[in-house]
Design a protein around this motif. Structure first.
Motif, PDB file in Angstrom:
ATOM      1  N   ASN A  56       0.823  -1.217   0.000  1.00  0.00           N
ATOM      2  CA  ASN A  56       0.000   0.000   0.000  1.00  0.00           C
ATOM      3  C   ASN A  56       0.862   1.274   0.000  1.00  0.00           C
ATOM      4  O   ASN A  56       1.407   1.645   1.044  1.00  0.00           O
ATOM      5  N   PRO A  57       0.952   1.968  -1.127  1.00  0.00           N
ATOM      6  CA  PRO A  57       1.865   3.115  -1.196  1.00  0.00           C
ATOM      7  C   PRO A  57       1.533   4.236  -0.209  1.00  0.00           C
ATOM      8  O   PRO A  57       2.447   4.919   0.253  1.00  0.00           O
ATOM      9  N   THR A  58       0.256   4.392   0.130  1.00  0.00           N
ATOM     10  CA  THR A  58      -0.108   5.545   0.980  1.00  0.00           C
ATOM     11  C   THR A  58       0.408   5.417   2.413  1.00  0.00           C
ATOM     12  O   THR A  58       0.390   6.395   3.161  1.00  0.00           O
ATOM     13  N   GLN A  59       0.856   4.220   2.801  1.00  0.00           N
ATOM     14  CA  GLN A  59       1.370   4.093   4.168  1.00  0.00           C
ATOM     15  C   GLN A  59       2.896   4.191   4.234  1.00  0.00           C
ATOM     16  O   GLN A  59       3.476   4.081   5.309  1.00  0.00           O
ATOM     17  N   PHE A  60       3.526   4.394   3.081  1.00  0.00           N
ATOM     18  CA  PHE A  60       4.986   4.551   3.059  1.00  0.00           C
ATOM     19  C   PHE A  60       5.332   6.038   3.031  1.00  0.00           C
ATOM     20  O   PHE A  60       4.985   6.739   2.083  1.00  0.00           O
ATOM     21  N   ASN A  61       6.008   6.491   4.044  1.00  0.00           N
ATOM     22  CA  ASN A  61       6.464   7.880   4.056  1.00  0.00           C
ATOM     23  C   ASN A  61       7.848   7.990   3.419  1.00  0.00           C
ATOM     24  O   ASN A  61       8.321   9.072   3.140  1.00  0.00           O
ATOM     25  N   ASP A  62       8.466   6.818   3.164  1.00  0.00           N
ATOM     26  CA  ASP A  62       9.831   6.792   2.647  1.00  0.00           C
ATOM     27  C   ASP A  62       9.802   6.024   1.319  1.00  0.00           C
ATOM     28  O   ASP A  62       9.536   4.822   1.299  1.00  0.00           O
ATOM     29  N   GLU A 107      -7.005   9.141  12.407  1.00  0.00           N
ATOM     30  CA  GLU A 107      -7.219   9.156  13.847  1.00  0.00           C
ATOM     31  C   GLU A 107      -6.300  10.246  14.361  1.00  0.00           C
ATOM     32  O   GLU A 107      -5.187  10.411  13.830  1.00  0.00           O
ATOM     33  N   ASN A 108      -6.737  11.029  15.343  1.00  0.00           N
ATOM     34  CA  ASN A 108      -5.904  12.190  15.654  1.00  0.00           C
ATOM     35  C   ASN A 108      -5.314  12.222  17.063  1.00  0.00           C
ATOM     36  O   ASN A 108      -5.012  13.296  17.575  1.00  0.00           O
ATOM     37  N   SER A 109      -5.142  11.055  17.653  1.00  0.00           N
ATOM     38  CA  SER A 109      -4.522  11.074  18.979  1.00  0.00           C
ATOM     39  C   SER A 109      -3.392  10.031  19.065  1.00  0.00           C
ATOM     40  O   SER A 109      -2.214  10.356  18.884  1.00  0.00           O
ATOM     41  N   TYR A 110      -3.768   8.783  19.284  1.00  0.00           N
ATOM     42  CA  TYR A 110      -2.778   7.712  19.446  1.00  0.00           C
ATOM     43  C   TYR A 110      -1.917   7.535  18.187  1.00  0.00           C
ATOM     44  O   TYR A 110      -0.754   7.141  18.273  1.00  0.00           O
ATOM     45  N   SER A 111      -2.480   7.869  17.025  1.00  0.00           N
ATOM     46  CA  SER A 111      -1.719   7.681  15.774  1.00  0.00           C
ATOM     47  C   SER A 111      -0.578   8.682  15.642  1.00  0.00           C
ATOM     48  O   SER A 111       0.264   8.559  14.751  1.00  0.00           O
ATOM     49  N   ASN A 112      -0.555   9.706  16.513  1.00  0.00           N
ATOM     50  CA  ASN A 112       0.544  10.683  16.448  1.00  0.00           C
ATOM     51  C   ASN A 112       1.736  10.286  17.321  1.00  0.00           C
ATOM     52  O   ASN A 112       2.765  10.960  17.313  1.00  0.00           O
ATOM     53  N   ALA A 117       4.681   9.292  15.117  1.00  0.00           N
ATOM     54  CA  ALA A 117       5.504  10.495  15.298  1.00  0.00           C
ATOM     55  C   ALA A 117       6.697  10.483  14.344  1.00  0.00           C
ATOM     56  O   ALA A 117       7.234  11.533  14.000  1.00  0.00           O
ATOM     57  N   HIS A 118       7.105   9.291  13.925  1.00  0.00           N
ATOM     58  CA  HIS A 118       8.291   9.169  13.059  1.00  0.00           C
ATOM     59  C   HIS A 118       7.946   8.910  11.595  1.00  0.00           C
ATOM     60  O   HIS A 118       8.807   8.973  10.739  1.00  0.00           O
ATOM     61  N   ARG A 119       6.697   8.576  11.334  1.00  0.00           N
ATOM     62  CA  ARG A 119       6.285   8.254   9.955  1.00  0.00           C
ATOM     63  C   ARG A 119       5.022   9.057   9.631  1.00  0.00           C
ATOM     64  O   ARG A 119       3.905   8.537   9.710  1.00  0.00           O
ATOM     65  N   PRO A 120       5.212  10.329   9.231  1.00  0.00           N
ATOM     66  CA  PRO A 120       4.039  11.184   8.988  1.00  0.00           C
ATOM     67  C   PRO A 120       3.085  10.568   7.957  1.00  0.00           C
ATOM     68  O   PRO A 120       3.531  10.116   6.906  1.00  0.00           O
ATOM     69  N   GLY A 121       1.812  10.506   8.311  1.00  0.00           N
ATOM     70  CA  GLY A 121       0.800   9.988   7.380  1.00  0.00           C
ATOM     71  C   GLY A 121       0.694   8.475   7.332  1.00  0.00           C
ATOM     72  O   GLY A 121      -0.223   7.933   6.710  1.00  0.00           O
ATOM     73  N   HIS A 122       1.620   7.797   8.003  1.00  0.00           N
ATOM     74  CA  HIS A 122       1.645   6.327   7.930  1.00  0.00           C
ATOM     75  C   HIS A 122       0.311   5.705   8.342  1.00  0.00           C
ATOM     76  O   HIS A 122      -0.266   4.899   7.615  1.00  0.00           O
ATOM     77  N   PHE A 123      -0.202   6.091   9.503  1.00  0.00           N
ATOM     78  CA  PHE A 123      -1.418   5.430   9.993  1.00  0.00           C
ATOM     79  C   PHE A 123      -2.671   5.868   9.236  1.00  0.00           C
ATOM     80  O   PHE A 123      -3.638   5.106   9.158  1.00  0.00           O
ATOM     81  N   ASP A 124      -2.668   7.064   8.644  1.00  0.00           N
ATOM     82  CA  ASP A 124      -3.780   7.432   7.741  1.00  0.00           C
ATOM     83  C   ASP A 124      -3.831   6.430   6.589  1.00  0.00           C
ATOM     84  O   ASP A 124      -4.901   5.965   6.199  1.00  0.00           O
TER      85      ASP A 124
END
Ligand code: AMP
Length: 251
Positions: A56-62, A107-112, A117-124
């Motif tokens: 899934n490309p949308t979960q890769f920040n790198d 999700e805007n709490s635990y997912s940060n 915190a190290h992979r922006p957008g990963h959990f979205d």
């Protein structure tokens, strides 16, 4: 016989003919015995078993991590067949993202925290693709590994928040004999890095505090993203070369 289905439409036509409980194992392929344990539990407890393989490309920040993600289709198919998987769903990007990711689940709490915190957008990306897969596959049970504990917790929360009608089943982390958590990324470690890698599990299991574990890993040349205790679990992400490994244990 395992059938291979490529589009949501094809999957839907097949799914309509299935009866009883459907156990679902979503993966990104490059299957190993950790994934196999999920398949075995799904097989034991359901009438029908579905495996999905979609990097899934949308979960890769790198993008480097995405490009280098291992692909082992022949072995994956053999493992599916050996475990009596009824269907493999392996869609293309355009099938999964007809809107090119205009809509997403977040999700805007635990997912940060932690990996978030190290992979922006990963959990979205993770929550969005899992919601899509659940809507297509319509499972009664879905199996997730505790190896990705934060991911599993967020998916469980999504299911509750959106009144999704299925059960999430957690599966304990499968490890190598030396303690290293099985991961598709392990094959990217050099032989020297592979020898070092079990120190991650050892450090988080044997240290009194998260700080002590981080110090041990730093001293051995790991680049530590975090070692953090949350509730009764200790989470770690650390890099060896360009391979990033995660793990967690009950404390
Ligand atoms: P992945 O293909 O790595 O995204 O993982 C697909 C599923 O397999 C996720 O639910 C993971 O948590 C699970 N999984 C991956 N590695 C392991 C492992 N070593 N033990 C148990 N489950 C795992």
């Amino acid at each position: 016989m395992t059938v291979v289905l490529r589009s949501p439409q094809e999957f839907h036509a097949w799914r309509k003919q299935q009866k009883g409980s459907v156990g679902f194992v979503p993966t990104m392929g490059a299957l190993h015995s950790g994934h196999e344990e999920l398949l075995k539990q799904a097989r034991k407890n359901n009438d029908v078993v579905v495996l999905s393989i979609f990097v899934n490309p949308t979960q890769f920040n790198d993008t480097n991590d995405l490009d280098k993600y291992p692909k082992t289709w022949e072995q994956d198919l053999a493992m599916a067949e050996a475990n009596n998987v009824d269907a493999i769903f392996c869609p293309r990007y355009d099938d999964m993202y007809p809107d090119n990711y205009r809509y997403k689940v977040s999700e805007n709490s635990y997912s940060n925290l932690l990996d978030g915190a190290h992979r922006p957008g990963h959990f979205d990306g993770v929550l969005s693709v899992v919601m899509k897969l659940f809507n297509i596959v319509a499972p009664t049970h879905a199996y997730f590994g505790e190896k990705d504990f934060q991911q599993m917790t967020l998916i469980q929360g999504m299911v509750e928040s959106f009144f999704m009608d299925l059960q999430i089943v957690p599966v304990a982390t499968v490890r190598e004999e030396d303690g290293l958590a099985k991961s598709s990324r392990n094959v990217r470690l050099t032989s020297a890095e592979r020898l070092k890698a079990p120190a991650i599990y050892k450090a988080i299991s044997e240290s009194k505090t998260a700080e002590e574990a981080a110090e041990k890993l730093n001293a051995q040349g790991f680049i530590v993203d975090y070692v953090t205790d949350v509730g009764t679990r200790r989470f770690v992400a650390a890099r060896l070369g360009d391979v990033r490994l995660i793990d967690n244990v009950q404390i």
